[in-house]
Motif scaffolding. Structure first.
Motif, PDB file in Angstrom:
ATOM      1  N   VAL A  16       0.968  -1.139   0.080  1.00 32.99           N
ATOM      2  CA  VAL A  16       0.039  -0.058   0.021  1.00 32.99           C
ATOM      3  C   VAL A  16       0.966   1.160  -0.025  1.00 32.99           C
ATOM      4  O   VAL A  16       0.452   2.156  -0.818  1.00 32.99           O
ATOM      5  CB  VAL A  16      -1.123  -0.023   1.209  1.00 32.99           C
TER       6      VAL A  16
ATOM      7  N   LEU B 238       2.438   1.644  -3.469  1.00 29.92           N
ATOM      8  CA  LEU B 238       1.498   2.040  -4.499  1.00 29.92           C
ATOM      9  C   LEU B 238       1.058   3.694  -4.156  1.00 29.92           C
ATOM     10  O   LEU B 238       0.977   4.373  -5.133  1.00 29.92           O
ATOM     11  CB  LEU B 238       0.293   1.297  -4.357  1.00 29.92           C
ATOM     12  N   VAL B 239       0.989   4.099  -3.024  1.00 24.71           N
ATOM     13  CA  VAL B 239       0.604   5.447  -2.566  1.00 24.71           C
ATOM     14  C   VAL B 239       1.691   6.397  -3.146  1.00 24.71           C
ATOM     15  O   VAL B 239       1.599   7.529  -3.952  1.00 24.71           O
ATOM     16  CB  VAL B 239       0.296   5.900  -1.366  1.00 24.71           C
TER      17      VAL B 239
END
Length: 131
Positions: free
Chosen positions: A77, A80-81
């Motif tokens: 996560v 990807l951010v």
């Protein structure tokens, strides 16, 4: 039996004659002896005798993140951010009127024009007080 006891008595007397408080008795400290670690030789390791400077590809190439590093950095996560933020930043730079955060320095104009600078030089050389 008495003969054995008479022969063993002097030996037992010697052991009993050295108490712990005897100043002549010496006790050595415990020593731990370990062998030196052996050097492990990797026969399949290749050492290149030629050192080459990195080129354009070497400077721009970035190894992909391993799964271990991905796990240490908090998982998929946050990665990807970060990728999404980079894409947004790349798109924002294409907006008309966008200014880069780092801009070239612009010199300010000199504080005096030519006439004022000449007057200041005359006053300085004549040491007259200014009016």
């Amino acid at each position: 039996m008495a003969t054995l006891w008479l022969l063993a008595a002097p030996a037992m007397a010697q052991d009993a004659a050295t108490p712990a408080g005897d100043p002549q008795a010496t006790t050595l400290e415990t020593m731990v002896v370990r062998p030196e670690p052996e050097e492990v030789v990797d026969l399949y390791r290749f050492r290149n005798p030629v050192e080459v400077e990195s080129g354009a590809l070497g400077r721009s190439w970035k190894e992909p993140t391993s799964l271990e590093q991905l796990g240490k950095n908090g998982g998929i996560v946050p990665v990807l951010v970060g990728l999404a933020a980079r894409q947004v930043q790349k798109g924002a730079r294409k907006i008309p009127g966008w200014k880069e955060p780092e801009q070239p320095a612009v010199a300010r104009p000199p504080p005096l024009d030519d006439a004022q600078a000449a007057r200041a030089l005359r006053l300085y050389e004549s040491n007259e007080p200014s009016r």
